[in-house]
Design a protein around this motif. Sequence first.
Motif, PDB file in Angstrom:
ATOM      1  N   GLY A  81       1.247   1.723   8.386  1.00 19.48           N
ATOM      2  CA  GLY A  81       1.551   2.399   7.133  1.00 19.48           C
ATOM      3  C   GLY A  81       0.731   3.674   6.990  1.00 19.48           C
ATOM      4  O   GLY A  81      -0.456   3.701   7.304  1.00 19.48           O
ATOM      5  N   ILE A  82       1.366   4.731   6.515  1.00 22.55           N
ATOM      6  CA  ILE A  82       0.703   6.010   6.272  1.00 22.55           C
ATOM      7  C   ILE A  82       0.869   6.344   4.790  1.00 22.55           C
ATOM      8  O   ILE A  82       1.975   6.617   4.332  1.00 22.55           O
ATOM      9  CB  ILE A  82       1.297   7.141   7.140  1.00 22.55           C
ATOM     10  N   ALA A  83      -0.216   6.303   4.033  1.00 20.28           N
ATOM     11  CA  ALA A  83      -0.140   6.576   2.599  1.00 20.28           C
ATOM     12  C   ALA A  83       0.182   8.050   2.381  1.00 20.28           C
ATOM     13  O   ALA A  83      -0.459   8.933   2.956  1.00 20.28           O
ATOM     14  CB  ALA A  83      -1.462   6.215   1.922  1.00 20.28           C
ATOM     15  N   ALA A  84       1.187   8.325   1.546  1.00 22.63           N
ATOM     16  CA  ALA A  84       1.614   9.700   1.280  1.00 22.63           C
ATOM     17  C   ALA A  84       1.688   9.917  -0.223  1.00 22.63           C
ATOM     18  O   ALA A  84       2.368   9.170  -0.938  1.00 22.63           O
ATOM     19  CB  ALA A  84       2.974   9.966   1.923  1.00 22.63           C
ATOM     20  N   ALA A  85       0.973  10.931  -0.710  1.00 20.31           N
ATOM     21  CA  ALA A  85       1.006  11.273  -2.131  1.00 20.31           C
ATOM     22  C   ALA A  85       2.198  12.184  -2.388  1.00 20.31           C
ATOM     23  O   ALA A  85       2.365  13.209  -1.733  1.00 20.31           O
ATOM     24  CB  ALA A  85      -0.292  11.964  -2.531  1.00 20.31           C
ATOM     25  N   THR A  86       3.057  11.797  -3.334  1.00 23.23           N
ATOM     26  CA  THR A  86       4.228  12.591  -3.677  1.00 23.23           C
ATOM     27  C   THR A  86       4.234  12.835  -5.183  1.00 23.23           C
ATOM     28  O   THR A  86       3.451  12.241  -5.927  1.00 23.23           O
ATOM     29  CB  THR A  86       5.529  11.872  -3.279  1.00 23.23           C
ATOM     30  N   GLY A  87       5.132  13.692  -5.615  1.00 28.20           N
ATOM     31  CA  GLY A  87       5.248  13.958  -7.039  1.00 28.20           C
ATOM     32  C   GLY A  87       5.661  12.749  -7.831  1.00 28.20           C
ATOM     33  O   GLY A  87       5.407  12.672  -9.043  1.00 28.20           O
ATOM     34  N   ARG A  88       6.301  11.788  -7.179  1.00 26.11           N
ATOM     35  CA  ARG A  88       6.753  10.586  -7.879  1.00 26.11           C
ATOM     36  C   ARG A  88       5.738   9.452  -7.798  1.00 26.11           C
ATOM     37  O   ARG A  88       5.938   8.405  -8.373  1.00 26.11           O
ATOM     38  CB  ARG A  88       8.090  10.117  -7.296  1.00 26.11           C
ATOM     39  N   GLY A  89       4.665   9.670  -7.053  1.00 26.14           N
ATOM     40  CA  GLY A  89       3.651   8.626  -6.913  1.00 26.14           C
ATOM     41  C   GLY A  89       3.340   8.368  -5.451  1.00 26.14           C
ATOM     42  O   GLY A  89       3.860   9.029  -4.550  1.00 26.14           O
ATOM     43  N   LEU A  90       2.491   7.397  -5.218  1.00 30.37           N
ATOM     44  CA  LEU A  90       2.057   7.073  -3.859  1.00 30.37           C
ATOM     45  C   LEU A  90       3.080   6.169  -3.182  1.00 30.37           C
ATOM     46  O   LEU A  90       3.506   5.158  -3.739  1.00 30.37           O
ATOM     47  CB  LEU A  90       0.703   6.364  -3.905  1.00 30.37           C
ATOM     48  N   VAL A  91       3.460   6.535  -1.964  1.00 34.87           N
ATOM     49  CA  VAL A  91       4.338   5.687  -1.157  1.00 34.87           C
ATOM     50  C   VAL A  91       3.656   5.451   0.181  1.00 34.87           C
ATOM     51  O   VAL A  91       2.869   6.279   0.648  1.00 34.87           O
ATOM     52  CB  VAL A  91       5.736   6.315  -0.947  1.00 34.87           C
ATOM     53  N   VAL A  92       3.949   4.303   0.801  1.00 45.88           N
ATOM     54  CA  VAL A  92       3.318   3.958   2.081  1.00 45.88           C
ATOM     55  C   VAL A  92       4.395   3.528   3.077  1.00 45.88           C
ATOM     56  O   VAL A  92       4.551   2.347   3.378  1.00 45.88           O
ATOM     57  CB  VAL A  92       2.261   2.847   1.908  1.00 45.88           C
ATOM     58  N   PRO A  93       5.164   4.489   3.593  1.00 49.32           N
ATOM     59  CA  PRO A  93       6.115   4.150   4.666  1.00 49.32           C
ATOM     60  C   PRO A  93       5.346   3.844   5.941  1.00 49.32           C
ATOM     61  O   PRO A  93       4.182   4.229   6.086  1.00 49.32           O
ATOM     62  CB  PRO A  93       6.957   5.422   4.798  1.00 49.32           C
ATOM     63  N   ASN A  94       5.978   3.142   6.849  1.00 49.15           N
ATOM     64  CA  ASN A  94       5.254   2.764   8.068  1.00 49.15           C
ATOM     65  C   ASN A  94       5.995   3.172   9.333  1.00 49.15           C
ATOM     66  O   ASN A  94       7.216   3.341   9.349  1.00 49.15           O
ATOM     67  CB  ASN A  94       4.937   1.262   8.078  1.00 49.15           C
ATOM     68  N   ILE A  95       5.192   3.358  10.372  1.00 43.58           N
ATOM     69  CA  ILE A  95       5.702   3.714  11.702  1.00 43.58           C
ATOM     70  C   ILE A  95       5.894   2.417  12.480  1.00 43.58           C
ATOM     71  O   ILE A  95       4.932   1.695  12.748  1.00 43.58           O
ATOM     72  CB  ILE A  95       4.718   4.630  12.438  1.00 43.58           C
ATOM     73  N   ARG A  96       7.118   2.113  12.823  1.00 45.55           N
ATOM     74  CA  ARG A  96       7.428   0.856  13.506  1.00 45.55           C
ATOM     75  C   ARG A  96       6.883   0.854  14.939  1.00 45.55           C
ATOM     76  O   ARG A  96       6.994   1.850  15.664  1.00 45.55           O
ATOM     77  CB  ARG A  96       8.940   0.641  13.549  1.00 45.55           C
ATOM     78  N   ASP A  97       6.285  -0.283  15.320  1.00 46.78           N
ATOM     79  CA  ASP A  97       5.766  -0.465  16.683  1.00 46.78           C
ATOM     80  C   ASP A  97       4.903   0.721  17.118  1.00 46.78           C
ATOM     81  O   ASP A  97       5.060   1.274  18.212  1.00 46.78           O
ATOM     82  CB  ASP A  97       6.920  -0.670  17.674  1.00 46.78           C
TER      83      ASP A  97
END
Length: 476
Positions: A341-357
């Motif tokens: 998971g890579i935490a990313a700050a956006t205008g809508r809030g914090l999201v943590v999408p992840n890099i598979r494998d």
Amino acid sequence: MTQDFRLPDLGEGLPEAELVQWLVAVGDTVALNQTIAEVETAKAVVELPSPHAGTVTALHAEPGDVIEVGSVLITFDTGGDDASSSSPLGTSATSAASAEEPAAAPAVETERAEPNLVGYGAAPRSAGRPQRRARAGAPARTRSDTAVLEAAPHDAISVDAMDVAEARVERPRSTPPVRAFAKQLGIDLALVEAGGASGIITRADVEAYAERVGLAGAAVATPAETAGIPDTAEALAPARTPGERTTRTPIRGVRRMTADAMVRSAFTAPHVTTFLTVDVTATSELIASLKADRALQDHRIGVMAVAAKAVCLALGRHPGLNSKWDDEAGEIVEHHYVNLGIAAATGRGLVVPNIRDAQELTLVELADAIRALAETARAGKTAPADMMGGTFSITNVGVFGVDAGTPIINPGEAGILALGAVRRQPWEHHGEIALRDVMTLALSFDHRLVDGEQGSRFLVEVADVLREPGRAMLLR
């Protein structure tokens, strides 16, 4: 025949979504699977493809409205009768053009196709832009007319009519400030090619296009001139009325999801945080040498990518940090892969999408994946599925000039690593004081899964790779 489209279950088990914007209007003729709206759930902004082909007769919500799953969102006139019209899922489509419309009006897709509703796969991006219903008595607009209109704002641009028509097949993907910047220059984003792997048009792409067509000296604004163009956060912020002492913003969408997840994590998993300050001069030198390599000029390799590689290597040797506490099953689930998971700050809030494998990727591939992930997140286009199934996360607070922090573990994971700012400062080196690049690492972990010794050894191993990147060659 009239067909209603109800807001579907977006594949997340969420009961509602907020309408961000319509991409069609009443009177538009749309094709099967054409994107008609953007809605924001508690996890992401999602594009809704149309399950019908026909003409839009009614929109049942306004941007900003919160819509319950199952509520009617839009109504179509699909033409024909019950026997020939599309099914509720849109398995067939017919043209909705009326007899009064000019013969040259574009036809919509008529072949049978299964619609890709959210939750059933990504919508194809081959559908054309919505076509306005021609006014009674108005002449049909030809392709050459369209080319003239497109080129009018900037006469210096010589564009073939066919190129314009083909360029407008897809709705360009970009962020609000980029759209505002392009509008300021009089540039149609449909003519601009995205330079990044994510397919999202950036300001740099617009500037490159402007320079290519001869607009560089005419209207590329300076930072001072573009001060009024909002960034992502400003574009989403509520307008302020002069004299008001407070502003109230509804808590919903990604912001609510983030808050709920962090509270749940903080009061469920017993957090322990350990800190380590490390000399990363060798990593800085490695990054500088890679940037100077012409073969790697298209890749942005930074300390985040090196840290990600170090984490993947260390997790293989310390599986407790790559585990999950399954309370319902009464089990500890140890993952044999890394969804980073890579935490990313956006205008809508914090999201943590992840890099598979992520454990399978090289340093260059990790850098590319992180860059694409961040661009997609900032544009608000992260798919809900990309934020599920993470096993360990990284957050880079150093980009904000912060030395250290106490990160909260992403729910369902065992740990999260925070990277502090890299600072040039006096440091002991080979028995002497020298100026070195130094940064602080902060590791938070779930004490149910990881004890102090395991957490400390993991952090030291990550730090060792950052201190001496060549040590990665010794690890498996």
